[in-house]
Design a protein around this motif. Structure first.
Motif, mmCIF file in Angstrom:
data_model
loop_
_atom_site.group_PDB
_atom_site.id
_atom_site.type_symbol
_atom_site.label_atom_id
_atom_site.label_comp_id
_atom_site.label_asym_id
_atom_site.label_seq_id
_atom_site.Cartn_x
_atom_site.Cartn_y
_atom_site.Cartn_z
ATOM 1 N N PHE A 126 -1.235 -0.379 -1.762
ATOM 2 C CA PHE A 126 -0.476 -0.628 -0.539
ATOM 3 C C PHE A 126 -1.018 -1.809 0.261
ATOM 4 C CE2 PHE A 126 1.854 3.605 0.409
ATOM 5 C CZ PHE A 126 2.070 3.834 -0.928
ATOM 6 N N MET A 183 1.086 -4.695 1.741
ATOM 7 C CA MET A 183 1.985 -4.432 2.868
ATOM 8 C C MET A 183 1.388 -4.883 4.197
ATOM 9 S SD MET A 183 3.290 -0.621 1.969
ATOM 10 C CE MET A 183 3.754 -0.176 0.306
ATOM 11 N N GLN A 184 0.066 -5.057 4.220
ATOM 12 C CA GLN A 184 -0.622 -5.476 5.438
ATOM 13 C C GLN A 184 0.030 -6.743 5.982
ATOM 14 O OE1 GLN A 184 -3.119 -3.783 6.806
ATOM 15 N NE2 GLN A 184 -3.681 -5.205 8.407
ATOM 16 N N ILE A 224 4.751 -5.114 7.053
ATOM 17 C CA ILE A 224 5.527 -4.022 7.633
ATOM 18 C C ILE A 224 5.008 -3.719 9.038
ATOM 19 C CG2 ILE A 224 6.139 -3.035 5.401
ATOM 20 C CD1 ILE A 224 4.004 -0.871 5.895
ATOM 21 N N SER A 242 1.224 0.734 7.657
ATOM 22 C CA SER A 242 1.344 1.893 6.780
ATOM 23 C C SER A 242 0.445 3.041 7.241
ATOM 24 C CB SER A 242 0.961 1.506 5.349
ATOM 25 O OG SER A 242 0.908 2.650 4.531
ATOM 26 N N SER A 243 0.937 4.251 7.071
ATOM 27 C CA SER A 243 0.143 5.445 7.381
ATOM 28 C C SER A 243 -1.028 5.608 6.421
ATOM 29 C CB SER A 243 1.025 6.693 7.340
ATOM 30 O OG SER A 243 1.543 6.885 6.037
ATOM 31 N N MET A 244 -1.057 4.849 5.344
ATOM 32 C CA MET A 244 -2.155 4.967 4.385
ATOM 33 C C MET A 244 -3.479 4.605 5.029
ATOM 34 S SD MET A 244 -3.697 2.058 2.991
ATOM 35 C CE MET A 244 -3.401 0.347 3.343
ATOM 36 N N LYS A 286 3.996 8.343 -1.142
ATOM 37 C CA LYS A 286 2.776 7.686 -1.613
ATOM 38 C C LYS A 286 2.786 7.400 -3.112
ATOM 39 C CE LYS A 286 0.877 7.523 2.451
ATOM 40 N NZ LYS A 286 1.951 7.029 3.303
ATOM 41 N N CYS A 307 11.368 4.484 2.519
ATOM 42 C CA CYS A 307 10.792 3.197 2.138
ATOM 43 C C CYS A 307 10.968 2.260 3.330
ATOM 44 C CB CYS A 307 11.531 2.652 0.917
ATOM 45 S SG CYS A 307 10.829 1.162 0.224
ATOM 46 N N ARG A 308 9.976 1.481 3.613
ATOM 47 C CA ARG A 308 10.063 0.578 4.751
ATOM 48 C C ARG A 308 11.180 -0.440 4.570
ATOM 49 N NH1 ARG A 308 6.053 0.429 8.435
ATOM 50 N NH2 ARG A 308 4.927 2.391 8.388
ATOM 51 N N SER A 367 12.504 2.351 8.616
ATOM 52 C CA SER A 367 12.481 3.007 7.303
ATOM 53 C C SER A 367 13.902 3.244 6.800
ATOM 54 C CB SER A 367 11.771 4.356 7.373
ATOM 55 O OG SER A 367 10.412 4.198 7.645
#
Length: 150
Positions: free
Chosen positions: A21, A24-25, A28, A32-34, A75, A111-112, A143
């Motif tokens: 992920f 994605m930095q 989005i 991300s919640s990750m 995820k 999905c974003r 989303s």
């Protein structure tokens, strides 16, 4: 493919998710919640649903959570080295088989909005957009919700 069992597995999966992920930095918003995801979160997800992994070392994973009308797919992550091998499709197929086994009529995921290549991936697998939603504090959709009847 196998379900997770030990804390070592959860740590390995968390590392995979963070790595997969990372692109994605900055792409989005909100992030991300990750970034907040922990080994304990993955253990709870496995206890409430299913966490499937593929490969040794782990090259792909998916977190599945049952709801009243669908199995939620979350995820989904595939290591860079395994992209383009069909592993992501196999993990999605695993989710669909789990939904059928649980007697649930569909698989659903979010999905974003910005990740349009992923939208195409899910559409190619038969998923259709059924809605858009905004994270708290946002006045625009962040989303896209996709769903597939199984």
């Amino acid at each position: 493919m196998r379900q997770l069992g030990s804390d070592d597995d959860f740590r390995e999966v968390l590392a995979l998710i963070r790595s997969a992920f990372a692109y994605m930095q900055g792409r989005i918003d909100p992030p991300s919640s990750m970034k907040r995801l922990t080994v304990a979160d993955l253990a709870r997800a496995a206890a409430m649903g299913e966490v499937w992994v593929a490969g040794d070392p782990i090259l792909g994973c998916v977190v599945l959570t049952p709801a009243a009308d669908a199995l939620h797919l979350g995820k989904l992550a595939v290591a860079d080295a395994a992209r383009g091998t069909g592993l992501g499709r196999a993990l999605v197929a695993r989710a669909e088989a789990s939904a059928r086994a649980r007697g649930l009529p569909a698989v659903q995921l979010q999905c974003r909005v910005e990740l349009t290549a992923l939208h195409g991936f899910y559409r190619a697998l038969g998923y259709v957009e059924v809605g858009r939603s905004a994270h708290p504090g946002f006045d625009r959709p962040t989303s896209v919700t996709f769903r597939k009847q199984v």
